[in-house]
Scaffold this active site. Structure first.
Site, PDB file in Angstrom:
ATOM      1  N   LYS A 154      43.452  72.493 -42.404  1.00 24.43           N
ATOM      2  CA  LYS A 154      42.188  72.589 -43.133  1.00 24.43           C
ATOM      3  C   LYS A 154      41.119  71.647 -42.597  1.00 24.43           C
ATOM      4  O   LYS A 154      39.926  71.914 -42.738  1.00 24.43           O
ATOM      5  CB  LYS A 154      42.434  72.293 -44.619  1.00 24.43           C
ATOM      6  CG  LYS A 154      43.268  73.353 -45.341  1.00 24.43           C
ATOM      7  CD  LYS A 154      42.521  74.673 -45.464  1.00 24.43           C
ATOM      8  CE  LYS A 154      43.196  75.631 -46.437  1.00 24.43           C
ATOM      9  NZ  LYS A 154      44.474  76.150 -45.939  1.00 24.43           N
ATOM     10  N   ASP A 199      41.348  81.379 -48.496  1.00 21.38           N
ATOM     11  CA  ASP A 199      41.819  80.563 -49.615  1.00 21.38           C
ATOM     12  C   ASP A 199      40.877  79.399 -49.886  1.00 21.38           C
ATOM     13  O   ASP A 199      40.140  78.949 -49.007  1.00 21.38           O
ATOM     14  CB  ASP A 199      43.233  80.046 -49.330  1.00 21.38           C
ATOM     15  CG  ASP A 199      43.323  79.240 -48.039  1.00 21.38           C
ATOM     16  OD1 ASP A 199      42.677  79.636 -47.045  1.00 21.38           O
ATOM     17  OD2 ASP A 199      44.026  78.209 -48.005  1.00 21.38           O
ATOM     18  N   ASP A 200      40.911  78.919 -51.135  1.00 22.31           N
ATOM     19  CA  ASP A 200      40.211  77.711 -51.567  1.00 22.31           C
ATOM     20  C   ASP A 200      38.721  77.742 -51.242  1.00 22.31           C
ATOM     21  O   ASP A 200      38.155  76.791 -50.696  1.00 22.31           O
ATOM     22  CB  ASP A 200      40.858  76.471 -50.935  1.00 22.31           C
ATOM     23  CG  ASP A 200      42.317  76.330 -51.330  1.00 22.31           C
ATOM     24  OD1 ASP A 200      42.721  76.945 -52.318  1.00 22.31           O
ATOM     25  OD2 ASP A 200      43.049  75.599 -50.630  1.00 22.31           O
ATOM     26  N   TYR A 216      45.518  83.842 -54.223  1.00 22.58           N
ATOM     27  CA  TYR A 216      46.778  83.803 -53.488  1.00 22.58           C
ATOM     28  C   TYR A 216      47.974  83.417 -54.349  1.00 22.58           C
ATOM     29  O   TYR A 216      49.068  83.223 -53.839  1.00 22.58           O
ATOM     30  CB  TYR A 216      46.681  82.881 -52.272  1.00 22.58           C
ATOM     31  CG  TYR A 216      46.285  81.448 -52.560  1.00 22.58           C
ATOM     32  CD1 TYR A 216      47.207  80.505 -53.017  1.00 22.58           C
ATOM     33  CD2 TYR A 216      44.980  81.029 -52.333  1.00 22.58           C
ATOM     34  CE1 TYR A 216      46.844  79.202 -53.254  1.00 22.58           C
ATOM     35  CE2 TYR A 216      44.600  79.716 -52.566  1.00 22.58           C
ATOM     36  CZ  TYR A 216      45.532  78.804 -53.033  1.00 22.58           C
ATOM     37  OH  TYR A 216      45.163  77.503 -53.259  1.00 22.58           O
ATOM     38  N   TRP A 220      53.822  82.193 -48.390  1.00 22.14           N
ATOM     39  CA  TRP A 220      53.337  80.850 -48.020  1.00 22.14           C
ATOM     40  C   TRP A 220      53.972  79.905 -49.028  1.00 22.14           C
ATOM     41  O   TRP A 220      53.531  79.793 -50.167  1.00 22.14           O
ATOM     42  CB  TRP A 220      51.817  80.825 -48.093  1.00 22.14           C
ATOM     43  CG  TRP A 220      51.141  79.508 -47.854  1.00 22.14           C
ATOM     44  CD1 TRP A 220      51.485  78.292 -48.344  1.00 22.14           C
ATOM     45  CD2 TRP A 220      49.939  79.297 -47.085  1.00 22.14           C
ATOM     46  NE1 TRP A 220      50.600  77.322 -47.929  1.00 22.14           N
ATOM     47  CE2 TRP A 220      49.645  77.912 -47.163  1.00 22.14           C
ATOM     48  CE3 TRP A 220      49.103  80.130 -46.346  1.00 22.14           C
ATOM     49  CZ2 TRP A 220      48.526  77.359 -46.530  1.00 22.14           C
ATOM     50  CZ3 TRP A 220      47.984  79.572 -45.716  1.00 22.14           C
ATOM     51  CH2 TRP A 220      47.705  78.206 -45.799  1.00 22.14           C
ATOM     52  N   ASN A 242      54.625  76.450 -50.450  1.00 23.47           N
ATOM     53  CA  ASN A 242      53.996  75.126 -50.409  1.00 23.47           C
ATOM     54  C   ASN A 242      55.009  74.009 -50.643  1.00 23.47           C
ATOM     55  O   ASN A 242      54.983  73.285 -51.640  1.00 23.47           O
ATOM     56  CB  ASN A 242      52.861  75.065 -51.427  1.00 23.47           C
ATOM     57  CG  ASN A 242      51.547  75.530 -50.826  1.00 23.47           C
ATOM     58  OD1 ASN A 242      51.224  75.196 -49.681  1.00 23.47           O
ATOM     59  ND2 ASN A 242      50.797  76.321 -51.574  1.00 23.47           N
ATOM     60  N   ASP A 246      49.882  67.246 -49.683  1.00 27.77           N
ATOM     61  CA  ASP A 246      48.451  66.962 -49.671  1.00 27.77           C
ATOM     62  C   ASP A 246      47.873  66.786 -51.068  1.00 27.77           C
ATOM     63  O   ASP A 246      46.694  66.458 -51.224  1.00 27.77           O
ATOM     64  CB  ASP A 246      47.672  68.024 -48.887  1.00 27.77           C
ATOM     65  CG  ASP A 246      47.852  69.435 -49.418  1.00 27.77           C
ATOM     66  OD1 ASP A 246      48.421  69.616 -50.506  1.00 27.77           O
ATOM     67  OD2 ASP A 246      47.406  70.382 -48.731  1.00 27.77           O
ATOM     68  N   ASN A 273      54.705  75.442 -45.701  1.00 24.48           N
ATOM     69  CA  ASN A 273      53.572  74.560 -45.451  1.00 24.48           C
ATOM     70  C   ASN A 273      54.103  73.131 -45.513  1.00 24.48           C
ATOM     71  O   ASN A 273      54.543  72.682 -46.570  1.00 24.48           O
ATOM     72  CB  ASN A 273      52.485  74.786 -46.507  1.00 24.48           C
ATOM     73  CG  ASN A 273      51.194  74.039 -46.189  1.00 24.48           C
ATOM     74  OD1 ASN A 273      50.963  73.609 -45.065  1.00 24.48           O
ATOM     75  ND2 ASN A 273      50.340  73.891 -47.199  1.00 24.48           N
TER      76      ASN A 273
END
Length: 733
Positions: free
Chosen positions: A188, A264-265, A304, A359, A361, A366, A394
């Site tokens: 990111k 995303d985000d 997502y 995905w 996590n 983070d 991730n």
């Protein structure tokens, strides 16, 4: 066919062979194995049979990395290698599993044969042989093997410091050894991946490094995906579409053969499902398919996870109806950070009209950067192999430490029904830190919890000793229980010392160093407070008290000086069970002393002057952090929807003088969208805000002339609006 002699000189031993059972040491676990407890000695050389067209392929290059290749005359143990259709393996073609990336392997005193369904299957068969030879002997028998999940691997999609070039090289080789076949480059905080520079080509040096990474990925059977994250400022016009395609072309020229688009985000115009589908179909039709040598296009949607999805709004159904069928859609589960069960996957599959591309996590940190997640990988269903098209982890920004979890992700996605959480976790240190796997595992026992976090996701920590630690906390522990935990603390200290002093895998030790130092301090503290108190005289107790206080201060100083990122700064170790139990012991000792001597020694081990409550679901469990006189709410990585009159309230445990407030909600004009108030006595008083740097707002000086009992932050907009809480902090005086 060509015959060569292969001299074997294994570079390292990754895993140990169990002499009683020949299969359990293999990882990932094989689908079908009939290995015996009879062995042949690993030969000094092999007589290789392979078709000439295979000579320069990556499986053959790989075997040269862990064995010496030379044209030595003389007899060696026959080794036959090939892929379905090759002359070399025609005699065993019927035994090759008709599964993508599958292989057949046989071992006997007469020789070894590895036949792959495809080139990657041959490569994976060689990885299995490498593991089987690690003890200088090879179990006789056969293996028929193939993966459950088509696409398995890692998405470097975390917030924070991106991995280094060296980290990624090490990771790609690790993936090859452990049969992971996908890596998505999508950090990111890479400006050329996301805003503001996604439209621009990489500078020359970065471009050269990506080209080298692509080559390393190819040599290890890994599809290197490059992802772009354009949604925050994309314009739905021909110009931006052309710029995006040109960026992909520039990456294609570097050798990239896998592409992904992340939405995303984000908030605003970029979140429109119909526009996203239109762009992705155009990329698929005019770039992916015409190239002919590019892997399927992957997209990460804006919605997502299920918690953020609203089927009535139509976002997911629009993607399901309009996206080209060959485009993969990523999904994290019921929430941002969650494990998946069969009904969970069935729910998303019906809406996107394809199998979800997971995905996962974990072990990403983070949102809990003061923790290092070295614990077990568990919680996902063992029954979803046929329901997902891909499963990617991730990881943490700590690349080497992440391998503990990634080892198990490889094991899980290859053969789900055979996946054994405990077995996989205990094998991982031998791959990650073969010099002293026991020390790494000892440390990892107490470094797996996430602590309080907005995602309400946690992992079990100190699992084997939890019942004993629980008894200590409850005050029902026996002398033997105290001895058990004191012995464990001694082991933790020893493991920490061995790891800190090691020169093996310096990258791993560098990543772990703050947590190793904290583990050492916690272990010393534990041995002190758990020791029998035979002498309770005042002078002896004060010596104990001063030493305990010194260790507490050393832990505090490490916590406020090391790993000082702006999000969740600090270092936590043993925070779920071990350290709380030790602190309870200390407090009881001080209570007993104070009663006996009518004293007032402090027994506080930590202090947080405020308590957080909120009407916004994502902030109800968001961590509060205190550093000296600074108090802050842990920032959020994700965009969060606020409804009118939603609030965050910070209640003071006792009145506090508060000054120098600042907040950043990620948008301009927050001073007119939010109201800041303080509770003085029984009255709420509004505090003036002013715009500051960027999207921040602030109030300098005291928020009130007297002590406040609470701070309230209210959204006063008239319609639901999405914000990203980047900062929220103030000082106490």
């Amino acid at each position: 066919m060509k015959h060569l002699t292969l001299s074997i000189a294994l570079a390292c031993s990754a895993l140990s062979l169990n002499a009683q059972q020949a299969e359990p040491f293999l990882s990932p676990q094989v689908q079908k194995g009939q290995l015996q407890t009879k062995y042949i000695t690993s030969p000094k050389s092999f007589k290789l049979t392979v078709d000439a067209k295979r000579q320069n392929t990556y499986p053959m290059k790989n075997i040269a990395s862990w064995a010496s290749l030379s044209a030595v005359k003389g007899e060696g143990l026959p080794l036959v290698l090939g892929v379905r259709g090759d002359k070399s393996v025609r005699s065993v073609e019927k035994l090759i599993p008709q599964k993508t990336e599958g292989y057949y392997l046989s071992v006997s005193p007469k020789g070894i044969t590895i036949a792959g369904q495809d080139e990657r299957g041959l490569f994976y068969g060689l990885q299995t042989l490498r593991q089987m030879m690690s003890d200088g002997k090879i179990a006789e028998g056969t293996i028929t093997d193939y993966p459950d999940v088509p696409y398995r691997g890692v998405v470097e999609g975390f917030y924070g410091t991106p991995w280094s070039f060296e980290d990624r090289l090490s990771q790609l080789k690790f993936y090859g050894r452990n049969k992971l076949n996908v890596y998505i480059y999508g950090p990111k905080d890479d400006p050329y991946h996301s805003v503001p520079k996604w439209r621009q080509a990489y500078p020359e040096n970065e471009a050269k490094q990506i080209a080298q990474l692509v080559k390393t990925a190819e040599d290890n059977g890994v599809i290197f995906y490059w992802a772009i994250h354009p949604g925050q400022d994309i314009k739905w016009n021909d110009e931006d579409r052309a710029l995006l395609l040109e960026k992909f072309e520039s990456m294609y020229r570097l050798g990239v053969r896998g592409f992904a688009v992340f939405f995303d985000d984000i908030s605003g115009e970029g979140t429109k499902a119909d526009k996203q589908a239109e762009l992705l179909n155009y990329i698929d039709d005019h770039f992916i398919k015409p190239k002919g040598d590019v892997a399927p296009l992957i997209m990460c949607p804006t919605e997502y996870n299920k918690a953020w999805s609203n089927i009535q709004r139509g976002y997911l159904p629009t993607l399901g109806d309009k996206l080209n069928k060959g485009i993969e859609v990523m999904w994290t589960g019921n929430t941002v950070v969650s494990c998946l069960d069969k009904p969970d996957v069935a729910w998303i599959n019906q809406h996107i009209k394809r199998k979800a591309y997971i995905w996962f996590n974990f072990p990403v940190t983070d949102f809990v950067r003061d923790h290092l997640l070295m614990g077990k990988t568990y919680g996902n269903s063992l029954e979803i192999a046929d329901d997902v098209s891909g499963f990617l982890s991730n990881p943490m920004e700590h690349a080497e430490a992440s391998k503990m979890a990634l080892f198990s992700v490889a094991d899980y996605t290859w053969n789900m029904k055979a996946y054994d959480t405990e077995r996989s976790w205990k094998l991982a240190p031998s791959e990650v830190f073969p010099e002293n796997p026991d020390a790494l595992l000892r440390f990892a026992h107490h470094s797996s919890a996430l602590g309080s976090n907005g995602h309400r996701f946690d992992r079990k920590e100190s699992e084997e000793l939890q019942p004993v630690l629980e008894k200590i906390i409850q005050g029902t522990a026996s002398a033997e229980d105290f001895k058990t935990i004191r012995t464990e603390c001694s082991r933790i200290e020893s493991a920490s010392n061995m790891l800190l002093g090691s020169t093996s895998n310096p990258a791993l030790i560098s990543e772990m160093k703050p947590w190793l130092r904290m583990a050492k301090l916690v272990a010393e503290y534990g041995q002190l407070v758990l020791a029998p108190r035979e002498n309770t005289e005042e002078q002896a107790f004060m010596a104990y008290y001063q030493e305990a206080r010194a260790l507490q201060r050393m832990m505090y100083l490490l916590d406020i000086e090391a790993n000082q990122n702006p999000y969740q700064p600090g270092v936590k170790y043993g925070s779920q069970w071990l350290l709380p139990a030790l602190n309870i012991c200390f407090k009881r000792d001080v209570d007993a002393f104070n009663r006996k001597y009518n004293s007032t020694l402090s027994k506080e081990t930590s202090y947080m002057p405020f308590e957080l409550t909120s009407s916004v679901e994502q902030f109800k469990h968001q961590p509060l952090l205190s550093r000296g006189n600074q108090v802050m709410i842990s920032p959020s990585n994700e965009v969060v929807r606020w409804n009118p009159n939603d609030v965050i309230i910070l209640s003071a445990k006792q009145g506090e003088m508060v000054e120098n407030f600042s907040a950043d909600m990620g948008v301009q004009g927050s001073e007119s969208l939010f109201k800041l108030e303080v509770l003085v006595g029984q009255e709420w008083k509004e505090v003036a805000l002013k715009a500051a740097h960027g999207t921040s707002v602030r109030h300098d000086g005291l928020l009130a002339d007297s002590k406040v009992n609470a701070i309230r932050w209210t959204f006063i907009g008239s319609t639901p609006t999405e914000f990203r809480l980047r900062a929220f902090r103030f000082s106490t005086k």
